[in-house]
Design a protein around this motif. Structure first.
Motif, short mmCIF file in Angstrom:
data_model
loop_
_atom_site.label_atom_id
_atom_site.label_comp_id
_atom_site.label_asym_id
_atom_site.label_seq_id
_atom_site.Cartn_x
_atom_site.Cartn_y
_atom_site.Cartn_z
N ASN A 64 0.81 -1.21 0.00
CA ASN A 64 0.00 0.00 0.00
C ASN A 64 0.85 1.26 0.00
N SER A 65 1.92 1.29 0.78
CA SER A 65 2.74 2.49 0.87
C SER A 65 3.80 2.57 -0.22
N ALA A 66 4.18 1.43 -0.80
CA ALA A 66 5.20 1.42 -1.87
C ALA A 66 4.86 0.32 -2.87
N PRO A 67 3.74 0.46 -3.60
CA PRO A 67 3.27 -0.64 -4.46
C PRO A 67 4.25 -1.06 -5.53
N ASP A 68 4.89 -0.10 -6.24
CA ASP A 68 5.80 -0.47 -7.32
C ASP A 68 7.03 -1.20 -6.80
N LEU A 69 7.65 -0.63 -5.78
CA LEU A 69 8.85 -1.24 -5.21
C LEU A 69 8.52 -2.60 -4.59
N TYR A 70 7.41 -2.68 -3.90
CA TYR A 70 7.00 -3.93 -3.28
C TYR A 70 6.73 -5.01 -4.34
N GLN A 71 6.01 -4.65 -5.40
CA GLN A 71 5.70 -5.62 -6.45
C GLN A 71 6.96 -6.11 -7.14
N MET A 72 7.88 -5.18 -7.40
CA MET A 72 9.15 -5.56 -8.02
C MET A 72 9.89 -6.57 -7.14
N THR A 73 9.97 -6.29 -5.86
CA THR A 73 10.67 -7.18 -4.94
C THR A 73 9.97 -8.52 -4.85
N TRP A 74 8.65 -8.50 -4.81
CA TRP A 74 7.87 -9.75 -4.72
C TRP A 74 8.10 -10.59 -5.97
N ASP A 75 8.07 -9.96 -7.15
CA ASP A 75 8.27 -10.69 -8.41
C ASP A 75 9.63 -11.38 -8.43
N MET A 76 10.66 -10.66 -8.01
CA MET A 76 12.01 -11.25 -8.06
C MET A 76 12.20 -12.30 -6.97
N ALA A 77 11.54 -12.13 -5.83
CA ALA A 77 11.60 -13.16 -4.79
C ALA A 77 10.96 -14.46 -5.31
N GLN A 78 9.86 -14.33 -6.04
CA GLN A 78 9.23 -15.50 -6.64
C GLN A 78 10.14 -16.13 -7.68
N ARG A 79 10.79 -15.30 -8.45
CA ARG A 79 11.72 -15.79 -9.47
C ARG A 79 12.89 -16.55 -8.82
N ALA A 80 13.31 -16.07 -7.64
CA ALA A 80 14.42 -16.70 -6.93
C ALA A 80 13.98 -17.91 -6.11
N GLY A 81 12.67 -18.15 -6.03
CA GLY A 81 12.15 -19.27 -5.25
C GLY A 81 12.35 -19.11 -3.77
N MET A 82 12.08 -17.91 -3.25
CA MET A 82 12.29 -17.62 -1.83
C MET A 82 11.13 -16.79 -1.31
N PRO A 83 10.93 -16.75 0.02
CA PRO A 83 9.84 -15.93 0.58
C PRO A 83 10.07 -14.45 0.33
N MET A 84 8.99 -13.70 0.31
CA MET A 84 9.08 -12.25 0.21
C MET A 84 9.67 -11.69 1.50
N PRO A 85 10.81 -10.98 1.43
CA PRO A 85 11.37 -10.39 2.66
C PRO A 85 10.60 -9.15 3.06
N ARG A 86 10.76 -8.72 4.30
CA ARG A 86 10.23 -7.43 4.71
C ARG A 86 11.01 -6.35 3.96
N LEU A 87 10.33 -5.26 3.65
CA LEU A 87 10.93 -4.22 2.81
C LEU A 87 10.97 -2.91 3.59
N SER A 292 17.90 7.09 -18.78
CA SER A 292 18.56 8.11 -17.96
C SER A 292 17.65 8.64 -16.87
N GLN A 293 16.36 8.33 -16.95
CA GLN A 293 15.42 8.82 -15.97
C GLN A 293 15.34 7.89 -14.77
N PRO A 294 15.19 8.46 -13.55
CA PRO A 294 15.05 7.61 -12.39
C PRO A 294 13.72 6.86 -12.43
N ALA A 295 13.61 5.87 -11.57
CA ALA A 295 12.39 5.08 -11.51
C ALA A 295 11.20 5.97 -11.12
N PRO A 296 9.95 5.54 -11.42
CA PRO A 296 8.77 6.37 -11.19
C PRO A 296 8.61 6.85 -9.75
N TRP A 297 9.12 6.10 -8.77
CA TRP A 297 8.95 6.51 -7.38
C TRP A 297 9.93 7.60 -6.98
#
Length: 308
Positions: A64-87, A292-297
């Motif tokens: 809720n507070s950081a949807p883009d960053l959280y979703q990115m981290t969740w996607d890569m945690a799934q890709r790595a086959g590991m639990p979602m860490p606290r962010l 060259s542009q920073p991420a949306p957040w």
């Protein structure tokens, strides 16, 4: 292997605690130091990750507070086959990040606002993937315990220096021993930190590239972080140098002054290794080129959040 490293680390730190304790209070001081070391080892295993996060004023975020960053981290945690860490987000201008936690089920990733404001989405993904690799490899336990015990050991050595040892040791050998322990105990702890950190960074870079899918993303992130290093000072890290090895790049301003005792491998060598991986994978691209542009957040992070 990492469990063996942890056991060796705890044994070495305990021995150093006992040595300094002997200089402070003889056999009684050695026994007290042993008891303190055992308690510190137990606390380090269960609570040192929380202590480091609190030290840096890390703020936990979620979908809720950081949807883009959280979703990115969740996607890569799934890709790595590991639990979602606290962010966590750290309100710090220096671009940097670290991971902590005793195992993948109890892990956390912390990123500075400076990282979110400076890097592209792809580069942030590379950094987060690197930290997930540390968690997956179970590097975070030994790195966090090292940070906690190294700081405690330095304080105990300083106390020994100020106390001058006990009455039984106040002779030529006792004075020399006290001075030697004051110098060698923190140095020994630093050597342990360097050996662990340097040996694990290349492996985390390699696995991080596999997790995010593009070695150039991480290589470009490392180049940008290193380039911004000299322009921004991380005051919390400067006051707590024992935590420097936890970050993706050494946060201390004196890193270049002492490459022999740096907690991290040379950034240029790490980038070159990642470029070699990209070539082996048949991927084109050069570090420093592309978006060259920073991420949306980024704009939200400058205002203090949220990072979504």
């Amino acid at each position: 292997m990492n469990y063996m490293k942890t056991a060796i680390l705890l044994a070495a730190m305990t021995a150093l605690f006992m040595g300094v304790g002997f200089l402070v209070g003889g056999q009684a001081g050695m026994l007290i130091a042993l008891a303190v070391a055992c308690a510190m080892n137990f606390w380090s295993y269960w609570g040192s990750d929380k202590a480091v996060l609190n030290m840096y004023g890390a703020e936990e975020v979620d979908q809720n507070s950081a949807p883009d960053l959280y979703q990115m981290t969740w996607d890569m945690a799934q890709r790595a086959g590991m639990p979602m860490p606290r962010l966590f987000i750290i309100h710090e201008d220096q671009p940097n990040a670290f991971a902590t936690g005793r195992n993948p089920e109890n892990a956390a990733v912390a990123v500075n606002t400076g990282l979110l404001n400076t890097l592209t989405r792809e580069e942030v993904a590379g950094v987060v993937a690197h930290e997930l690799a540390h968690i997956k490899n179970r590097d975070t336990l030994i790195m966090t315990i090292t940070a906690t015990l190294a700081g405690a050991l330095s304080m105990l050595a300083n106390f020994a220096a100020f106390s001058g040892g006990n009455n039984q040791n106040r002779n030529g050998f006792g004075v020399i021993g006290t001075i030697a322990m004051m110098i060698l105990a923190p140095l020994a702890a630093s050597i342990v930190q360097m050996a662990i950190s340097r040996s694990r960074e290349y492996e985390a870079d390699k696995m991080g590239a596999e997790i995010c899918g593009n070695p150039i993303w991480l290589a470009s992130a490392l180049a940008k972080i290193a380039g911004a290093h000299d322009r921004t000072v991380n005051n919390t890290a400067e006051h707590n140098p024992q935590t420097a090895h936890m970050f993706i790049i050494n946060p201390l301003s004196g890193e270049r002054m002492d490459n022999l005792f740096s907690t991290h491998p040379d950034t240029g060598n790490r980038i070159a290794a990642l470029q070699q991986i990209a070539q082996a994978w048949g991927m084109a691209g050069q570090v420093g080129h592309g978006q060259s542009q920073p991420a949306p957040w980024g704009s939200n992070a400058r205002r203090g959040g949220p990072w979504g």
